[in-house]
Scaffold this motif. Structure first.
Motif, mmCIF file in Angstrom:
data_model
loop_
_atom_site.group_PDB
_atom_site.id
_atom_site.type_symbol
_atom_site.label_atom_id
_atom_site.label_comp_id
_atom_site.label_asym_id
_atom_site.label_seq_id
_atom_site.Cartn_x
_atom_site.Cartn_y
_atom_site.Cartn_z
ATOM 1 N N LEU A 105 0.825 -1.204 0.000
ATOM 2 C CA LEU A 105 0.000 0.000 0.000
ATOM 3 C C LEU A 105 0.865 1.261 0.000
ATOM 4 C CD1 LEU A 105 -2.895 -1.033 2.421
ATOM 5 C CD2 LEU A 105 -2.840 -1.081 -0.075
ATOM 6 N N HIS A 106 2.170 1.080 -0.282
ATOM 7 C CA HIS A 106 3.058 2.233 -0.388
ATOM 8 C C HIS A 106 2.960 2.830 -1.775
ATOM 9 C CE1 HIS A 106 5.435 2.648 3.282
ATOM 10 N NE2 HIS A 106 5.302 1.354 3.423
ATOM 11 N N PRO A 107 2.653 4.101 -1.918
ATOM 12 C CA PRO A 107 2.565 4.703 -3.253
ATOM 13 C C PRO A 107 3.848 4.591 -4.065
ATOM 14 C CG PRO A 107 1.584 6.157 -1.615
ATOM 15 C CD PRO A 107 2.232 5.055 -0.861
ATOM 16 N N THR A 108 4.986 4.513 -3.400
ATOM 17 C CA THR A 108 6.252 4.451 -4.138
ATOM 18 C C THR A 108 6.440 3.131 -4.876
ATOM 19 O OG1 THR A 108 7.377 3.718 -2.131
ATOM 20 C CG2 THR A 108 7.426 6.082 -2.617
ATOM 21 N N TRP A 109 5.621 2.136 -4.578
ATOM 22 C CA TRP A 109 5.705 0.841 -5.252
ATOM 23 C C TRP A 109 4.923 0.844 -6.567
ATOM 24 C CZ3 TRP A 109 6.465 -4.360 -2.550
ATOM 25 C CH2 TRP A 109 7.355 -4.222 -1.481
ATOM 26 N N TYR A 110 4.369 1.991 -6.953
ATOM 27 C CA TYR A 110 3.506 2.078 -8.124
ATOM 28 C C TYR A 110 4.055 3.088 -9.117
ATOM 29 C CZ TYR A 110 0.354 -0.708 -5.377
ATOM 30 O OH TYR A 110 -0.184 -1.742 -4.644
ATOM 31 N N ASP A 111 3.921 2.769 -10.402
ATOM 32 C CA ASP A 111 4.496 3.681 -11.395
ATOM 33 C C ASP A 111 3.456 4.456 -12.181
ATOM 34 O OD1 ASP A 111 5.544 1.117 -13.859
ATOM 35 O OD2 ASP A 111 3.644 1.437 -12.818
ATOM 36 N N TYR A 112 2.487 3.809 -12.769
ATOM 37 C CA TYR A 112 1.493 4.533 -13.566
ATOM 38 C C TYR A 112 0.211 4.714 -12.776
ATOM 39 C CZ TYR A 112 4.456 4.192 -17.631
ATOM 40 O OH TYR A 112 5.498 4.324 -18.496
ATOM 41 N N TRP A 113 -0.344 5.930 -12.906
ATOM 42 C CA TRP A 113 -1.512 6.333 -12.132
ATOM 43 C C TRP A 113 -2.588 6.889 -13.041
ATOM 44 C CZ3 TRP A 113 -1.558 6.372 -6.620
ATOM 45 C CH2 TRP A 113 -0.359 5.985 -6.034
ATOM 46 N N GLY A 114 -3.842 6.668 -12.648
ATOM 47 C CA GLY A 114 -4.936 7.311 -13.352
ATOM 48 C C GLY A 114 -5.122 8.740 -12.886
ATOM 49 N N GLN A 115 -6.106 9.415 -13.456
ATOM 50 C CA GLN A 115 -6.383 10.809 -13.120
ATOM 51 C C GLN A 115 -7.262 10.949 -11.875
ATOM 52 O OE1 GLN A 115 -5.019 13.569 -14.787
ATOM 53 N NE2 GLN A 115 -3.768 11.859 -15.510
ATOM 54 N N GLY A 116 -7.879 9.870 -11.467
ATOM 55 C CA GLY A 116 -8.666 9.896 -10.243
ATOM 56 C C GLY A 116 -10.146 10.109 -10.483
ATOM 57 N N THR A 117 -10.943 9.663 -9.519
ATOM 58 C CA THR A 117 -12.381 9.883 -9.525
ATOM 59 C C THR A 117 -12.797 10.350 -8.133
ATOM 60 O OG1 THR A 117 -14.535 8.882 -10.069
ATOM 61 C CG2 THR A 117 -12.946 7.449 -8.984
#
Length: 123
Positions: A105-117
């Motif tokens: 659940l660490h954000p640093t473990w993720y690379d591509y992100w959506g724009q959000g809802t």
């Protein structure tokens, strides 16, 4: 073009439910861990839930355990977040993201992100 697209947010009363969807036009989700994160105004982005590539492992933040359920349908190239018993403090922008390695659940473990809802819980 590699992108993630969230949908399903909205305005709901406390105790209500929403189901968020994460789509990935342009690449195959089923090789990756997918996470859901949220960010409330004035607060840092926090991990909500994540699911392993085949769906066998899921993680949840303590604040949503028992209320949220993450799932995926690799045949449809979709990941979902079912949110029940919503509380005022669940308000925020919800993002899905592609994981770089194992479930976290660490954000640093993720690379591509959506724009959000946007999810707004209000009476």
């Amino acid at each position: 073009q590699l992108q993630l697209v969230e949908s399903g947010g909205g305005l709901v009363q406390p105790g209500g439910s929403l189901r968020l969807s994460c789509a990935a036009p342009g690449f195959t989700l089923d090789y990756y861990v997918i996470g859901w994160f949220r960010q409330a105004p004035g607060k840092e982005r926090e991990g909500v839930s994540c699911i392993s590539s085949r769906g066998g492992t899921a993680m949840y933040a303590d604040s949503v355990k028992g209320r949220f359920t993450i799932s995926r349908d690799n045949a449809k190239n979709m990941v979902y977040l079912q949110m029940n018993s919503l509380k005022l403090e669940d308000t925020g922008v919800y993002y899905c993201a592609r994981g770089l390695r194992g479930t976290s659940l660490h954000p640093t473990w993720y690379d591509y992100w959506g724009q959000g809802t946007q999810v707004t819980v209000s009476s």
